[in-house]
Design a protein around this motif. Sequence first.
Motif, short mmCIF file in Angstrom:
data_model
loop_
_atom_site.label_atom_id
_atom_site.label_comp_id
_atom_site.label_asym_id
_atom_site.label_seq_id
_atom_site.Cartn_x
_atom_site.Cartn_y
_atom_site.Cartn_z
N GLY A 4 0.79 -1.23 0.00
CA GLY A 4 0.00 0.00 0.00
C GLY A 4 0.82 1.27 0.00
O GLY A 4 0.28 2.37 -0.08
N ARG A 5 2.12 1.11 0.06
CA ARG A 5 2.96 2.30 0.20
C ARG A 5 2.78 3.26 -0.98
O ARG A 5 2.95 2.87 -2.13
N GLY A 6 2.43 4.48 -0.66
CA GLY A 6 2.26 5.48 -1.71
C GLY A 6 0.95 5.36 -2.47
O GLY A 6 0.74 6.05 -3.46
N SER A 7 0.06 4.49 -2.01
CA SER A 7 -1.17 4.28 -2.78
C SER A 7 -2.04 5.55 -2.81
O SER A 7 -2.77 5.77 -3.78
N ILE A 8 -1.95 6.36 -1.76
CA ILE A 8 -2.74 7.60 -1.76
C ILE A 8 -2.40 8.45 -2.99
O ILE A 8 -3.26 9.08 -3.61
N VAL A 9 -1.11 8.42 -3.37
CA VAL A 9 -0.67 9.22 -4.52
C VAL A 9 -1.27 8.66 -5.81
O VAL A 9 -1.73 9.42 -6.68
N ILE A 10 -1.29 7.33 -5.90
CA ILE A 10 -1.90 6.72 -7.09
C ILE A 10 -3.39 7.06 -7.14
O ILE A 10 -3.94 7.41 -8.19
N GLY A 11 -4.03 6.98 -5.97
CA GLY A 11 -5.46 7.31 -5.90
C GLY A 11 -5.71 8.74 -6.33
O GLY A 11 -6.60 9.02 -7.15
N LEU A 12 -4.91 9.67 -5.81
CA LEU A 12 -5.06 11.08 -6.17
C LEU A 12 -4.79 11.28 -7.65
O LEU A 12 -5.50 12.04 -8.33
N ALA A 13 -3.76 10.59 -8.15
CA ALA A 13 -3.44 10.71 -9.57
C ALA A 13 -4.63 10.30 -10.41
O ALA A 13 -4.99 10.99 -11.38
N ALA A 14 -5.27 9.19 -10.03
CA ALA A 14 -6.43 8.71 -10.79
C ALA A 14 -7.55 9.75 -10.75
O ALA A 14 -8.17 10.05 -11.77
N VAL A 15 -7.80 10.30 -9.55
CA VAL A 15 -8.86 11.31 -9.41
C VAL A 15 -8.57 12.50 -10.31
O VAL A 15 -9.42 12.97 -11.07
N ILE A 16 -7.31 12.96 -10.27
CA ILE A 16 -6.93 14.16 -11.00
C ILE A 16 -6.93 13.92 -12.51
O ILE A 16 -7.42 14.74 -13.29
N ILE A 17 -6.38 12.79 -12.92
CA ILE A 17 -6.36 12.48 -14.36
C ILE A 17 -7.79 12.37 -14.88
O ILE A 17 -8.14 12.94 -15.92
N GLY A 18 -8.62 11.68 -14.12
CA GLY A 18 -10.03 11.53 -14.52
C GLY A 18 -10.71 12.87 -14.69
O GLY A 18 -11.42 13.11 -15.67
N GLU A 19 -10.45 13.77 -13.74
CA GLU A 19 -11.07 15.10 -13.81
C GLU A 19 -10.53 15.90 -14.98
O GLU A 19 -11.27 16.59 -15.68
N ALA A 20 -9.20 15.80 -15.17
CA ALA A 20 -8.59 16.56 -16.25
C ALA A 20 -9.16 16.13 -17.60
O ALA A 20 -9.39 16.95 -18.49
N LEU A 21 -9.39 14.81 -17.74
CA LEU A 21 -9.86 14.30 -19.03
C LEU A 21 -11.36 14.52 -19.22
O LEU A 21 -11.82 14.81 -20.32
N LEU A 22 -12.14 14.38 -18.15
CA LEU A 22 -13.58 14.23 -18.34
C LEU A 22 -14.47 15.21 -17.59
O LEU A 22 -15.68 15.19 -17.75
N SER A 23 -13.88 16.12 -16.78
CA SER A 23 -14.75 16.95 -15.93
C SER A 23 -15.64 17.88 -16.75
O SER A 23 -16.68 18.31 -16.29
N ARG A 24 -15.22 18.18 -17.99
CA ARG A 24 -16.04 19.07 -18.80
C ARG A 24 -17.31 18.39 -19.32
O ARG A 24 -18.30 19.05 -19.59
N VAL A 25 -17.23 17.08 -19.47
CA VAL A 25 -18.40 16.38 -20.01
C VAL A 25 -19.18 15.62 -18.95
O VAL A 25 -20.38 15.40 -19.08
N PHE A 26 -18.50 15.19 -17.86
CA PHE A 26 -19.18 14.39 -16.83
C PHE A 26 -19.54 15.28 -15.64
O PHE A 26 -18.67 15.74 -14.92
N HIS A 27 -20.84 15.51 -15.42
CA HIS A 27 -21.25 16.33 -14.27
C HIS A 27 -21.99 15.52 -13.23
O HIS A 27 -22.01 15.84 -12.07
N ASN A 28 -22.64 14.45 -13.71
CA ASN A 28 -23.40 13.60 -12.81
C ASN A 28 -22.45 12.85 -11.86
O ASN A 28 -21.33 12.51 -12.23
#
Lengths: 264, 309
Positions: B218-242
């Motif tokens: 689990g070491r550093g998993s928070i960073v991977i989790g945050l990365a996923a959240v941020i990448i997802g938002e960067a790619l899709l936040s303009r189209v995904f609001h729900n």
Amino acid sequence: MLEIKNVYKTFNAGTVNEKVALNGLDLTLQDGDFVTVIGGNGAGKSTMLNAVAGVWPIDMGKILIDGQDVTRLSEHKRAKYIGRVFQDPMMGTAATMGIDENLALASRRGMARTLRTGITKKEHEEYHELLKTLELGLEDRMTSKVGLLSGGQRQAVTLLMATLKKPRLLLLDEHTAALDPKTAAKVLALSDKIVHENHLTTLMITHNMKDAIRYGNRLIMMYEGRIIYDVRGEEKANLQVSDLLQRFEQVSDGDFANDRMLLS
Amino acid sequence: MDIMALVNALPGAVAQGLIWAIMAIGVYITYRVLDIADLTVDGTLCTGGAVCVVCMLAGWNVWASILAATCAGLLAGFVTGIFHTFMGIQPILAGILTQLALWSVNLKIMGKANQAINVDKYDLLVSLRYIKDVPFYQNTIFVVAIVIAVLIALLYWFFGTELGCGIRATGCNANMARAQGINTNLNKVIGLMVSNGLVALSGALLAQYQGFADINMGRGSIVIGLAAVIIGEALLSRVFHNFALKLLSVAVGSIVYYLVYQVVIWCKVDTDLLKAFSAVVVAIFLAVPYWKRRFTKPTVAAKGGEKNA
């Protein structure tokens, strides 16, 4: 209805920043009283409202609502009896949630939050009608995030939220102070209308003495954590701003000149 | 460089990305919904893996083992929640304390630092081996995708209930929530529990997938989790609001992260540097909204047009 008995509150006790905010405060409100509260900065107006709302524990004294001792009740439990609107328009609503969702949250004040749906279709229709009464066009954008609204619109929504589930006591903490004069007047008129229609017992802080005289059936003036002036009915209706200024000058020995109460 | 090596590695990357997506959705709930950066997850991921592997080694059914792992995660979240709300410890420190304690707990659960589970002897739900040459319904990518779909549906329902709306309000504006009679402390605890439950579930699947639970998984998993959240938002936040789609975008972010990771490995970059690389990328992405606010003119909306009130 509301009884504040000999309440003391000191902030930062024992430090150089020690501040006695409430100094043996006594106040009793009758059912249906609409009380305007005036006083200089640091007089303890907001502290009084926060003490009643239970934002933090008080040092001494008692607070009763409808005869029930709520002194030791936590803030969220007291919310069952109390509706609040704050000075900061950002504070009364959840910015990332829709107007409808905010209203739905407020309509469940004092109820257990279960796994039932957070907002029903029926509620949605009710809120649509309710928002129409504001005449701000908000009924057409009910699912918009509240964060997109202007300060005045947010205060209007917060006012609806505070009174949606009729509270035993409504606390208005300079809720128009952050708005421009025109909007402030609108929101104030709306507050007055809601209070009268629902016969709400209300404490309203204002720094505008004209408003303090114009609205409500009773006026109190605070100074150094106590109430130093309390008028109601006929006597209050006949008050002039100059009377209030004079009154204040008497008790405060003229250090009043620095105060922003002068502005009004 | 052999392009086929990369192509062959991609399904594995997708499978890993999907498993980590569950963890990232957990991070989304604390980081975005509750507005708490919860570091418990670094420990919880391993707890989930450890509990699942140990249960299976003790002869439990795979589903029961996964459920037990999830419950262990709920418990870890509960402890952090109590540290934060009842004991008044800052959330980030509360998470670090639980994470530290979990190190010992995880070692005690496993009995040693690494506990393997053999895919040939145990009936695992997901595995490295179930990527190719298995019927589609056994394929790890398919199985985890179904799990995620079910989880997103459940979370979408939950955050639409009275309780779930209260949790969202708590994260958005705790003052307002209390004024509306919402028990913000209770809601924070529930949110942390749900989040860590998801992370432990992810850990349970990850341990099965790689065939072992390891104290360092689990070491550093928070960073991977945050990365996923941020990448997802960067790619899709303009189209995904729900809300459901936002959770889906987190899953997409996680998959993209592992695909990029695979490409970086394929480029023969020193794998020792990957964690530093992830940290820097996440730091920059976290800084972007701050820089935007600081260096661009405020928009009309930000000024809050008082005129149209």
